[in-house]
Scaffold this active site. Sequence first.
Site, PDB file in Angstrom:
ATOM      1  CD  GLU A 209      -2.934   5.546   6.673  1.00 21.21           C
ATOM      2  OE1 GLU A 209      -2.860   5.598   5.443  1.00 21.21           O
ATOM      3  OE2 GLU A 209      -2.069   4.968   7.388  1.00 21.21           O
TER       4      GLU A 209
ATOM      5  CD  GLU B 247      -3.588  -2.374   7.160  1.00 16.93           C
ATOM      6  OE1 GLU B 247      -2.584  -2.707   6.526  1.00 16.93           O
ATOM      7  OE2 GLU B 247      -4.084  -1.235   7.095  1.00 16.93           O
TER       8      GLU B 247
ATOM      9  CE  LYS C  54      -0.137   3.203   4.844  1.00 15.11           C
ATOM     10  NZ  LYS C  54      -0.059   3.265   6.289  1.00 15.11           N
TER      11      LYS C  54
ATOM     12  N   GLY D  45       4.963   1.240   4.534  1.00 11.40           N
ATOM     13  CA  GLY D  45       6.265   1.870   4.292  1.00 11.40           C
ATOM     14  C   GLY D  45       7.281   0.979   3.596  1.00 11.40           C
TER      15      GLY D  45
ATOM     16  CG  HIS E 208      -5.788   1.938   4.976  1.00 11.04           C
ATOM     17  ND1 HIS E 208      -5.307   2.921   5.807  1.00 11.04           N
ATOM     18  CD2 HIS E 208      -4.825   0.981   4.929  1.00 11.04           C
ATOM     19  CE1 HIS E 208      -4.100   2.578   6.231  1.00 11.04           C
ATOM     20  NE2 HIS E 208      -3.783   1.401   5.714  1.00 11.04           N
TER      21      HIS E 208
ATOM     22  CG  ASN F 140      -1.694   1.261   1.388  1.00  8.27           C
ATOM     23  OD1 ASN F 140      -1.724   2.095   0.485  1.00  8.27           O
ATOM     24  ND2 ASN F 140      -2.344   1.431   2.537  1.00  8.27           N
TER      25      ASN F 140
ATOM     26  CB  SER G  40       4.990  -2.217  12.017  1.00 12.61           C
ATOM     27  OG  SER G  40       4.565  -0.908  12.355  1.00 12.61           O
TER      28      SER G  40
ATOM     29  N   GLY H 142       2.446   2.134  10.892  1.00 15.14           N
ATOM     30  CA  GLY H 142       3.452   3.174  10.733  1.00 15.14           C
ATOM     31  C   GLY H 142       4.198   3.494  12.018  1.00 15.14           C
TER      32      GLY H 142
HETATM   33  P1  13P Z   1       3.055   0.284   7.649  1.00  9.58           P
HETATM   34  O1  13P Z   1       3.532  -1.016   7.055  1.00  9.58           O
HETATM   35  O2  13P Z   1       3.826   1.470   7.176  1.00  9.58           O
HETATM   36  O3  13P Z   1       2.915   0.189   9.154  1.00  9.58           O
HETATM   37  O4  13P Z   1       1.566   0.518   7.090  1.00  9.58           O
HETATM   38  C1  13P Z   1       0.657  -0.511   7.178  1.00  9.58           C
HETATM   39  C2  13P Z   1      -0.540  -0.175   6.370  1.00  9.58           C
HETATM   40  O5  13P Z   1      -1.295   0.720   6.709  1.00  9.58           O
HETATM   41  C3  13P Z   1      -0.757  -0.933   5.131  1.00  9.58           C
HETATM   42  O6  13P Z   1      -2.026  -0.689   4.614  1.00  9.58           O
END
Ligand code: 13P
Length: 234
Positions: free
Chosen positions: A87, A154, A9, A218, A85, A7, A196, A160
């Site tokens: 976010e 998640e 983002k 990330g 998601h 992802n 993560s 993150g």
């Molecule tokens: P990270 O791997 O950066 O923690 O993000 C996870 C995520 O939100 C994947 O959709």
Amino acid sequence: MKFIAGNWKMNGSRGALKTMVDALRDIETDNTVVLCVPYTMLGIDGGRASMGAQDVSPHAKGAFTGEVSAEMLQEAGAKYVIVGHSERRQYHGETNAIVREKAAAAIAAGLTPIICVGETMDEKQAGKTMAVIESGVRESVPENTNGKIVIAYEPRWAIGAGLTPTSAEIAEAHTLIANTLHNMGIGGTPVLYGASVKGNNAAEIMSIPNVDGVLVGGASLKPDDFIPIITSVK
Ligand code: 13P
């Protein structure tokens, strides 16, 4: 065989995506690889990876300025779309009901929605993790899935943050999700873990029962970080 999705983002560029696609071309793996990128990067041939988007309108077409329909995503080459998601839930007020409508729109256009569920830190501390996960699955999954959905667990507090739940916590959450899906008549639906995930924990996480793959934030942006995750498991 595992399901490994990135992802991006609101990161990257078309140039960075081409670099990733080139780097993925020669990897040796049977795993399913998906790159969920910003809308503007769709249309690039993902090669070894299938392409996905990160959101979709619940509407089929019409006066919805700024929105992109599932059919448009499909036309642009997407096979998958992330819906719900954390976010989107946090910054755009998306509820399970909205997520369900978006997932239904995706399925109707032939896309596979990756439906995200997970608890916040407040919910975790209040002992509500299992209840939030179960209602997230029950309320966000549309009636007719056509066998075409993926679930991503998640934990919102871990995204993150460099934090991950314990293996026992991941196992408990994934067992609950697998059982819930079974009770809904859609057992066998792939369930991914996200938050993560890195090269140094991916194999261990994917060895946990009922973890069918990972959704990586990330660490999906650069080939040097993403490829070790893909090749860490068979
Ligand atoms: P990270 O791997 O950066 O923690 O993000 C996870 C995520 O939100 C994947 O959709």
